[in-house]
Design a protein around this motif. Structure first.
Motif, PDB file in Angstrom:
ATOM      1  N   TYR A  30       1.001  -1.095   0.185  1.00 17.97           N
ATOM      2  CA  TYR A  30       0.009   0.065   0.301  1.00 17.97           C
ATOM      3  C   TYR A  30       0.736   1.382  -0.298  1.00 17.97           C
ATOM      4  O   TYR A  30       2.115   1.624   1.021  1.00 17.97           O
ATOM      5  CB  TYR A  30      -1.005  -0.169   0.796  1.00 17.97           C
ATOM      6  CG  TYR A  30      -1.493   1.694   1.370  1.00 17.97           C
ATOM      7  CD1 TYR A  30      -2.447   0.941   0.436  1.00 17.97           C
ATOM      8  CD2 TYR A  30      -1.228   2.125   2.651  1.00 17.97           C
ATOM      9  CE1 TYR A  30      -3.021   2.673   0.192  1.00 17.97           C
ATOM     10  CE2 TYR A  30      -1.942   3.446   2.579  1.00 17.97           C
ATOM     11  CZ  TYR A  30      -3.429   3.517   1.609  1.00 17.97           C
ATOM     12  OH  TYR A  30      -3.779   4.733   1.601  1.00 17.97           O
ATOM     13  N   GLU A  31       0.642   2.378  -1.013  1.00 17.07           N
ATOM     14  CA  GLU A  31       0.834   3.274  -0.867  1.00 17.07           C
ATOM     15  C   GLU A  31       0.707   4.569  -0.308  1.00 17.07           C
ATOM     16  O   GLU A  31      -0.085   5.006  -0.739  1.00 17.07           O
ATOM     17  CB  GLU A  31       1.689   3.579  -2.122  1.00 17.07           C
ATOM     18  CG  GLU A  31       2.057   5.299  -2.403  1.00 17.07           C
ATOM     19  CD  GLU A  31       3.774   5.318  -2.109  1.00 17.07           C
ATOM     20  OE1 GLU A  31       4.803   4.058  -2.408  1.00 17.07           O
ATOM     21  OE2 GLU A  31       3.826   5.730  -0.873  1.00 17.07           O
ATOM     22  N   THR A  45      -7.731   9.787   9.066  1.00 19.35           N
ATOM     23  CA  THR A  45      -7.926   8.819  10.619  1.00 19.35           C
ATOM     24  C   THR A  45      -6.156   7.804  10.144  1.00 19.35           C
ATOM     25  O   THR A  45      -5.265   8.405  11.019  1.00 19.35           O
ATOM     26  CB  THR A  45      -8.574   8.424  11.583  1.00 19.35           C
ATOM     27  OG1 THR A  45      -9.784   8.483  11.057  1.00 19.35           O
ATOM     28  CG2 THR A  45      -8.239   7.909  12.400  1.00 19.35           C
ATOM     29  N   GLY A  46      -6.668   7.895   8.921  1.00 16.66           N
ATOM     30  CA  GLY A  46      -5.375   6.532   8.474  1.00 16.66           C
ATOM     31  C   GLY A  46      -4.369   7.692   8.405  1.00 16.66           C
ATOM     32  O   GLY A  46      -2.842   7.482   8.233  1.00 16.66           O
ATOM     33  N   TYR A  99      -1.488   8.125  10.984  1.00 18.60           N
ATOM     34  CA  TYR A  99      -1.161   5.903  11.393  1.00 18.60           C
ATOM     35  C   TYR A  99       0.893   6.373  10.614  1.00 18.60           C
ATOM     36  O   TYR A  99       1.008   5.857  10.625  1.00 18.60           O
ATOM     37  CB  TYR A  99      -2.473   5.295  10.792  1.00 18.60           C
ATOM     38  CG  TYR A  99      -1.486   3.766  11.009  1.00 18.60           C
ATOM     39  CD1 TYR A  99      -1.289   3.431  12.832  1.00 18.60           C
ATOM     40  CD2 TYR A  99      -1.428   2.997  10.017  1.00 18.60           C
ATOM     41  CE1 TYR A  99      -0.781   2.023  12.548  1.00 18.60           C
ATOM     42  CE2 TYR A  99      -0.729   1.807  10.304  1.00 18.60           C
ATOM     43  CZ  TYR A  99      -1.029   1.235  11.550  1.00 18.60           C
ATOM     44  OH  TYR A  99      -0.228  -0.097  11.297  1.00 18.60           O
ATOM     45  N   PHE A 100       0.408   6.733   8.820  1.00 18.36           N
ATOM     46  CA  PHE A 100       1.063   6.498   7.925  1.00 18.36           C
ATOM     47  C   PHE A 100       2.244   7.628   7.818  1.00 18.36           C
ATOM     48  O   PHE A 100       2.702   7.481   7.977  1.00 18.36           O
ATOM     49  CB  PHE A 100       1.056   6.195   6.849  1.00 18.36           C
ATOM     50  CG  PHE A 100       0.281   5.142   6.647  1.00 18.36           C
ATOM     51  CD1 PHE A 100       0.473   3.956   6.088  1.00 18.36           C
ATOM     52  CD2 PHE A 100      -1.517   5.482   6.310  1.00 18.36           C
ATOM     53  CE1 PHE A 100       0.628   2.885   6.103  1.00 18.36           C
ATOM     54  CE2 PHE A 100      -2.158   3.659   6.170  1.00 18.36           C
ATOM     55  CZ  PHE A 100      -1.306   2.608   5.314  1.00 18.36           C
ATOM     56  N   LYS A 133      -2.208  10.139   1.154  1.00 22.76           N
ATOM     57  CA  LYS A 133      -4.159  10.244   0.810  1.00 22.76           C
ATOM     58  C   LYS A 133      -4.278   9.867   1.984  1.00 22.76           C
ATOM     59  O   LYS A 133      -3.794   9.188   3.022  1.00 22.76           O
ATOM     60  CB  LYS A 133      -3.528   8.326   0.294  1.00 22.76           C
ATOM     61  CG  LYS A 133      -2.785   8.321  -1.503  1.00 22.76           C
ATOM     62  CD  LYS A 133      -2.896   7.272  -1.844  1.00 22.76           C
ATOM     63  CE  LYS A 133      -2.571   6.967  -2.949  1.00 22.76           C
ATOM     64  NZ  LYS A 133      -2.387   4.985  -3.376  1.00 22.76           N
TER      65      LYS A 133
END
Lengths: 311, 311
Positions: free
Chosen positions: B59-60, B90-91, B94-95, B83
């Motif tokens: 996953y990029e 919310t993600g 995380y990233f 992205k």
DNA sequence: AATATACATGAATAATTATTCATTTTGGAT
DNA sequence: ATCCAAAATGAATAATTATTCATGTATATT
């Protein structure tokens, strides 16, 4: 037609969070602002689309080495030895059925005996992808008046319901006397079945011994019978027919009262395969193989080892 | 030391039944004659040994194209566009946190501002593998007397607990008047912190606007203040310092009462990175970049698109 | 041999995941 | 626009899986 709702990217993200980062679906649901149910569905889609791939090393259910030893020793055409796992043989039927099923082709005419082992085989076969239009035929009469799951007729019916047809032998396996047996054999319906036996592509039979078989369990053969049978040279039994160490049918009091495929017919069937899971059948298997009653064997590793080791 | 108890073959069997054939653990347990708990453990071992491999397409999380556009447009050294997925960001943390963490090296001196965005960044960083011995330093005073999770001091403390040390700025972000501010600035403890600012390898700051920032939320800057600040040319705010469209600090009534890193120091910090998640900050970001207050940006796709589209 | 220690085990339970079901939304077809 | 059927959705629930805990067992150490 609605367009594809979820992008690969979205599914990849969900899959990555769940499978790589091991975040529980509930939390991923929060992150993605959807319900947990949807995350579960997204993952299922991701697996389907191949975004997630779960690979497992190939499991080899067969012990080829033992198979070769047995082929050689008993002179059989096809032998399948299913590895025993743990202390149980439960897995045996699972893989055994699958292997057997793979040897069947559409439109095959298949003879089916009764007994626990054959029943388990059939149960496993029903879970596999059976070929189309198989014709099953009942190789032996029913063991009692109360239908049992181990009866050839019950087994055949179930198999036929899944694919193809079933020809039943509507008689008891043992009748009162020779006269009745002979009369039944002259009945057109029965004759039809017996004729069908000669067209079988393959027959699946169990192997019993006087003291332990579906016949003894159902008291069709009691302890005294077993003793007498042994005295008469009986080493094993297939479809209610008792044979000696050379695989010849013995002249017992059951011989004239049995309604089942006869051993000579099995001998002429292209593939006559015994399914065995117990360890106390070694001599019977050897005798059946020696006499050519069977030319194939499906057996679990434990029983196979007993077979090779003994004598 | 006990020898390896379970053969690869056994684990492979369990894995195959569960993952390929999708038989529930309870049934596999029966087949293998063990408890369901053990099947779960066997599977866990199988995964560990690599007998089972769960692969997910990569996953990029970044949008490199937008990153380049923004770098070019605002003249920034480093830009990370995360992205946006679904309707949420919310993600993003995380990233984002993970990407930022990867740019840190052991012994780095890291400046930390307050605010929601920085707090979320820190929370994410705590879940990542932080480098050893990071020194965190608080870039702005505390917003109120009641400790908030969004205070720079709280954030720094948590990060330091995970790895390294923390130097706090034990003052309010705004004091009553200039005199008090100046007195505090002469305090040795405070001076030490300010000196430390000049040694920072990287600073992480949020970007506010008069109407919306951690300062307005906590009522350190109220609606009337916001109006007045706008009249005085304020376009954005970093660490309680208000600046105009060219990125110069404005002469406001807050300017003389603030206790925080000053913008000139940030300008000289090798990496001064703004963390942004809201879409109403476009002008403030541009101004901060124009004035060199920041040379890096971590932003989500939605806000990044707003930034590129507007004006 | 006796004891300690770590490991292994399964029953019970907690946590997680999949499915059902009632409802809403969507994309046509009038 | 209005209706309809199909699909999508999430809350509730059922099913499945992982973990805890109490106990047993093997191995190492006296």
């Amino acid at each position: 037609m609605r367009q594809v709702k979820y992008s690969d990217d979205f599914l990849t993200l969900a899959a990555r969070l769940c499978y790589i980062d091991h975040i529980p679906q509930q939390k991923v649901a929060q992150m993605l602002q959807v319900s947990q149910a949807k995350v579960s569905r997204l993952l299922s889609m991701a697996r389907e689309r191949g975004i997630v791939r779960i690979e497992v090393n190939a499991y080899e259910p067969r012990n080829y080495q033992l198979e070769e030893s047995i082929k050689k020793k008993l002179g059989l055409k096809e032998v399948y030895v299913i590895k025993s796992i743990g202390c149980s043989n439960t897995g045996t039927e699972y893989f055994g059925s699958d292997i057997i099923t793979q040897t069947l082709q559409p439109d095959f005419k298949v003879g089916i005996a009764g007994g626990r082992t054959i029943m388990q085989l059939a149960e496993g076969m029903l879970k596999s992808d059976l070929p189309q239009r198989l014709s099953f035929v009942q190789l032996m009469g029913n063991v009692g008046s109360i239908p049992q799951a181990t009866d050839a007729s019950e087994i055949g019916r179930k198999l036929a319901a899944a694919t193809g047809s079933f020809m039943s032998l509507n008689t008891p396996v043992f009748v009162y006397d020779r006269e009745l047996r002979d009369k039944l054999r002259r009945d057109p319906q029965i004759k039809q079945v017996v004729e069908y036996y000669h067209q079988m592509d393959v027959a699946f039979v169990g192997i019993g011994i006087p003291e332990n078989s579906i016949l003894s369990i159902s008291n069709a053969v009691v302890k005294e019978d077993a003793l007498r049978l042994r005295e008469q040279g009986v080493v094993g039994e297939i479809c209610g027919r008792f044979f000696d160490a050379s695989g010849k049918e013995c002249a017992t009091d059951f011989k004239d009262r049995v309604l089942a495929v006869n051993l000579e017919t099995l001998r002429k069937t292209p593939r006559s395969i015994a399914i065995v899971s117990d360890t106390d059948r070694s001599d019977a298997i050897k005798a059946a193989a020696a006499g050519g009653i069977i030319n194939g064997l499906l057996i679990n590793e434990t029983a196979a080892k007993a077979l090779i080791t003994e004598s």
